[in-house]
Design an enzyme around this catalytic site. Structure first.
Site, PDB file in Angstrom:
ATOM      1  CB  SER A   1      -2.075   0.473   7.740  1.00  0.00           C
ATOM      2  OG  SER A   1      -3.177   0.650   8.615  1.00  0.00           O
TER       3      SER A   1
ATOM      4  CE1 TYR B   1      -4.973   1.633   3.242  1.00  0.00           C
ATOM      5  CE2 TYR B   1      -5.459   0.924   5.472  1.00  0.00           C
ATOM      6  CZ  TYR B   1      -4.739   1.711   4.594  1.00  0.00           C
ATOM      7  OH  TYR B   1      -3.793   2.582   5.074  1.00  0.00           O
TER       8      TYR B   1
ATOM      9  CE  LYS C   1      -1.604   0.717   3.327  1.00  0.00           C
ATOM     10  NZ  LYS C   1      -0.527   1.470   2.648  1.00  0.00           N
TER      11      LYS C   1
END
Length: 268
Positions: free
Chosen positions: A141, A154, A158
């Site tokens: 991402s 998150y 990533k």
């Protein structure tokens, strides 16, 4: 050279492949001719289908190491080989760092970084001794390369996933290729939770240089390429699939009347 990528006879696993981006990837692999197995904790409401073919579903909690190893052992027993693993499963709720405590943030890292590591190690045990080796695709991402307020764990996971892929590509070469798809915003069945109604989705899409959000099929097409022999010399790479990225905020903050004029030093 054929103009269409053909994956007939190949076996592919797509984690979290029952909806959204994962389902788009699974459909693209099916259309290319691969045998596709999807997995998630819960069975989908409807099977993932494309090109007159249906993806197989097997339940597994990828955060459970023993269950994950058993899942890939079953893939080897039932299908005889594994050519492609797509580590797509992941996600996060919106939560500021000071909310929820460290344990909840750690669960996000577990799902988005440690689970793909566990799955990749189990897939490697299947791929390393088979003819043709294999390909692993991480679904990353843009959150891993920019500040991500509200999704900090998150974004950190990533970023780690992309680094993990580059290291795997070195350690497991030449048998296994490992690459990362770095995704921007994708339109899925849950887009309304983030962007509102159709007008909201369209407005957000206009902030992307290509003028729209990605469709799951766009991600699937990129994944099929990385899984194929067309990408046989591509490993350790990060492929940006974000429609050109994000328009710099300063361009919108500046108005026509106060933008600085850049003096010309020569005529065109």
């Amino acid at each position: 050279m054929a103009s269409v990528i053909e994956l007939s006879g190949a076996v592919a696993v797509v984690t979290g492949g029952t909806r959204g981006v994962g389902a788009g990837i699974a459909r693209a692999l099916l259309e290319a001719g691969a045998e596709v197995v999807t997995c998630a904790r819960r069975a989908p409401k409807e099977p993932v289908e494309a090109g007159g073919r249906t993806a197989r579903f097997l339940p597994v909690d990828l955060r459970d190491r023993e269950a994950t190893v058993a899942f890939f052992d079953r893939i080897r027993e039932d299908h005889g080989r594994l050519d492609t693993l797509v580590n797509n499963a992941g996600g996060t709720p919106y939560r500021m760092l000071e909310e929820g405590g460290a344990a909840r943030h750690a669960r996000v890292v577990e799902l988005n970084l440690l689970a793909p590591l566990t799955a990749s190690l189990a897939a490697y045990d299947v791929m390393r001794d088979q003819s043709g080796g294999g390909s692993i695709v991480m679904v990353g991402s843009v959150s891993g390369s920019r500040p991500s307020p509200g999704t900090a764990a998150y974004g950190a996971a990533k970023a780690g996933l992309e680094h993990l892929a580059r290291t795997m590509a070195v350690e497991w070469a030449p048998r296994i290729r490992v690459n990362t798809l770095v995704l921007g915003m994708v339109r899925t069945e849950l887009s309304h939770l983030h962007y509102g109604d159709e007008d909201g989705v369209a407005a957000v899409g206009r902030t992307v240089p290509l003028g729209r959000l990605a469709e799951p099929s766009d991600i699937g097409d990129a994944c099929v390429f990385l899984a194929s022999d067309r990408a046989s010399y591509i490993s350790g790479a990060s492929l940006l699939v974000h429609g050109g990225g994000e328009r710099p905020a300063f361009l919108d903050a500046a108005t026509a009347g106060n933008r600085p004029t850049i003096p010309r030093t020569s005529t065109p």
